[in-house]
Design an enzyme around this catalytic site. Sequence first.
Site, PDB file in Angstrom:
ATOM      1  N   GLY A  63      -3.793  -5.345  -1.656  1.00  0.00           N
ATOM      2  CA  GLY A  63      -3.892  -6.561  -1.220  1.00  0.00           C
ATOM      3  C   GLY A  63      -4.015  -7.843  -2.245  1.00  0.00           C
ATOM      4  N   GLU A  64      -4.388  -7.510  -3.457  1.00  0.00           N
ATOM      5  CA  GLU A  64      -4.750  -8.229  -4.529  1.00  0.00           C
ATOM      6  C   GLU A  64      -3.632  -8.136  -5.683  1.00  0.00           C
ATOM      7  OE1 GLU A  64      -8.462  -8.946  -2.951  1.00  0.00           O
ATOM      8  OE2 GLU A  64      -7.437  -6.932  -3.194  1.00  0.00           O
ATOM      9  N   ALA A  87      -7.372   0.676   2.327  1.00  0.00           N
ATOM     10  CA  ALA A  87      -6.583   1.857   2.751  1.00  0.00           C
ATOM     11  C   ALA A  87      -7.066   3.065   2.179  1.00  0.00           C
ATOM     12  CB  ALA A  87      -5.079   1.484   2.195  1.00  0.00           C
ATOM     13  N   ARG A 107       0.264   6.578  -3.868  1.00  0.00           N
ATOM     14  CA  ARG A 107       1.138   6.919  -2.773  1.00  0.00           C
ATOM     15  C   ARG A 107       1.230   5.536  -1.490  1.00  0.00           C
ATOM     16  NH1 ARG A 107      -0.596  11.892   1.415  1.00  0.00           N
ATOM     17  NH2 ARG A 107       1.246  12.190   2.271  1.00  0.00           N
ATOM     18  N   GLY A 146      -4.270  -9.105   8.883  1.00  0.00           N
ATOM     19  CA  GLY A 146      -3.149  -9.352   8.470  1.00  0.00           C
ATOM     20  C   GLY A 146      -2.508  -8.200   7.577  1.00  0.00           C
ATOM     21  N   THR A 147      -3.335  -7.232   7.051  1.00  0.00           N
ATOM     22  CA  THR A 147      -3.157  -6.372   6.090  1.00  0.00           C
ATOM     23  C   THR A 147      -2.437  -5.248   6.658  1.00  0.00           C
ATOM     24  OG1 THR A 147      -5.300  -5.533   6.309  1.00  0.00           O
ATOM     25  CG2 THR A 147      -5.006  -6.788   4.655  1.00  0.00           C
ATOM     26  N   LYS A 191       6.851  -0.762   4.638  1.00  0.00           N
ATOM     27  CA  LYS A 191       7.001  -2.202   5.284  1.00  0.00           C
ATOM     28  C   LYS A 191       5.920  -3.076   5.207  1.00  0.00           C
ATOM     29  CE  LYS A 191       9.765  -2.619   9.045  1.00  0.00           C
ATOM     30  NZ  LYS A 191       9.981  -2.443  10.560  1.00  0.00           N
ATOM     31  N   GLN A 244       2.601  -7.199   1.984  1.00  0.00           N
ATOM     32  CA  GLN A 244       1.417  -7.525   1.284  1.00  0.00           C
ATOM     33  C   GLN A 244       1.665  -8.029  -0.221  1.00  0.00           C
ATOM     34  OE1 GLN A 244      -2.465  -6.568   1.539  1.00  0.00           O
ATOM     35  NE2 GLN A 244      -1.507  -7.934   3.369  1.00  0.00           N
TER      36      GLN A 244
END
Length: 742
Positions: A708-709, A513, A632, A470-471, A637, A642
């Site tokens: 994510g965190e 990423a 960066r 889902g990331t 979107k 996230q």
Amino acid sequence: MTSNYIGQPVSRVDGRAKVTGQAKYAAEFNVVNGIVYGFVVSSPIAKGKITVVNTRQALAQKGVLQVFTHENVSGLAWFDRSYKDQDSPSDGSPFRAFQSPEIQFSQQPIALVVAETFELARYAAGLIHFEYEVDEKLVAGLEENLDKARKPKTYKVPMAKPRGKAEDAYEQSAVKHHGDYYHGSEHHNPMEMHATTVIYGEDDKLIIYDKTQGVQNSQKYVKNVFGLSTEEARVISPFVGGAFGSGLRPQYQLYMAVLAALELKRSIKVVLTRQQMFSFGHRPATLQKIVMGASEDGKLQSIMNHAYTETSQFEEYTENIVNWSGYLYQCDNVKFDHQIVPQDVYTPLDMRAPGGVTGVYAMEVAVDELAYKAGKDPLDFRILNYAEKDQNDDLPFSSKELRQCYLQGAERFGWSKRNAEPRSMREGHSLIGWGVATGAWEAQQMPVRARALFSIDGKLVVSSATADFGTGTYTSMTQIAADTLGLNIEDVLFKLGDSSMPMSPLSGGSWTASSVGSAVYSVCENVKKKLFSLARKVENSPFANSDTEDVVFDGGRISLKSNPQVYLTMTEVMQKSGTNVIDEDTISLPNMLKQKFYSRYTHSAVFVEVKVDEDLGTIQVSRVVSAVAAGRIINPKTARSQVLGGVVWGIGQALEEDSVLDNRFARFMNHNLAEYHVVVNADVKDIDVIFVEEHDDVVNPLGVKGLGEIGIVGVAAAISNAVYHATGKRVRDLPIHLDKVM
């Protein structure tokens, strides 16, 4: 014509597959006839021993193939490294299903019923008769068992070294504060429950569809436990319906499905129930005792944090909790301690921003309290104590735009209009509160391999065995590849989630990423170099005397910078050079020679407005502004999504999520979504996300940090601080229910 996709709000490339049902998840692969179903039986007791197992009635049912228990499962290649190599966060001996009659925790899996239909397997499970020898000497409840606290053998992240003289500095401080901050256990509840489908093939070769955040992690585990080769156990996980850390460690349905497939030589599917999702790990209950001192003008003089966390009796689980207290602000006198309290529960498990969301919550509420005692605005207090370097590691930051997060977030939120006095802002029957908190998370990079195939038709396929739960990994990696090679995004396909693909670590820790992105960038650069080399050699090449810096790759063309009308299409280059495919494989490694001299973090400032009904005590988070500095941004979107998801979960952590442990039975009693409350649409109002511009040429070649965190870190603290501002009541334990503010 342009192929500049990095930084653009590209819609998810996998979106259509998901909304049309074409995306298949672990339990949805029905690719063979005759697949059978497994149903897991869970223990009703938390501690003791199974003395009697009677499966006759279950096995007598037509269509029931086998019941696996500790009485008929043996001879496996179990050993501690079966888990130790799987990024296990714990020290000790991991739980092994069906290897012993011993019961170590409530809801422990004690049997697997295999039948021709799911309904039959579930029915037969209720026909098995167990008898137990119950051990009444249970240890359950963190605060009730602090006398059993001890140091762990090892810490997952070593505690930062103390500095200065924290006790002396505290005694000499003009402004003092101490408080106990607690949050209970939380459980992972992603939409997709844990499931494994095993397709049994010739020569015992297995294709395993598993819900996981790392297919090669699951593969290695299966190989270790069952003594299989890489060719005998291929793990596939193209889509994951949320995980949040629950997919980092292989869960027991994977082991059971493979066990049954090999024993019965049949394809099988094992899906955990929602209740069983509460049986394999959780965010640990945590108590932090924070002592702080400041000078008369509000400068921090001393910070001390002593944390207590729960773990199981058979493993020692720790998180990076206390280090945040010495990292977030400038303070020369700091001291930490972290002890664990073993209990008769399953080992805790990483959950979104493990340790960070816990440690920052306590620290940020304590900072808010100290600011009030010092007579300072909470935001001004944070800026006054701004850390220009990482004092824990005595290193400068690779980049840190937290100050801009404060300023831009405050401007967007309207912080300057805040009346500092608690209970001073109202709207009808509601008390209005405004709170702020800081967020931080590590910016890490891991070694990753990636492969790129550029074919004569101008199509590029890039692959790496990472995960997308889902990331937005499918999309961001496609953007990086298209941007790097100068292709239209429609001509790029990124593949993931297959153990046969190039090596990738677990997808977690906000490093995907950064890590996978760097590998994709690197392998596409290699393809670009190969293409240009071919382009220079074609007959009558316009680039014969050019170097790579003289040309531009864009829109499927290679053209001269000085004259864009002079170009060759990439397909022309392939055709004229007689090349059908360019196949490149590379590994991307962190630049340790560069990175070791810097501290690398993502930062945020979270501003929250709450409305508290003065009569009923109900709390509504009416407005959130989250300003994030994360290097960066590949895709604003998906990046915004996230952060939105993190903020929503932060609301749940602050106000709703609470795994209620009955200490008499060491059992989480609300193990369902009817009683374990999570945030729903009606709970979410206005959330505004700001990405503060930040350049970082140290973290990785792309300058990317993870998201994510960071979205969840600081949210619960900001809400807690806003509740105090609204009500004048300081709540130091989560979740904040209405009875705590009445």
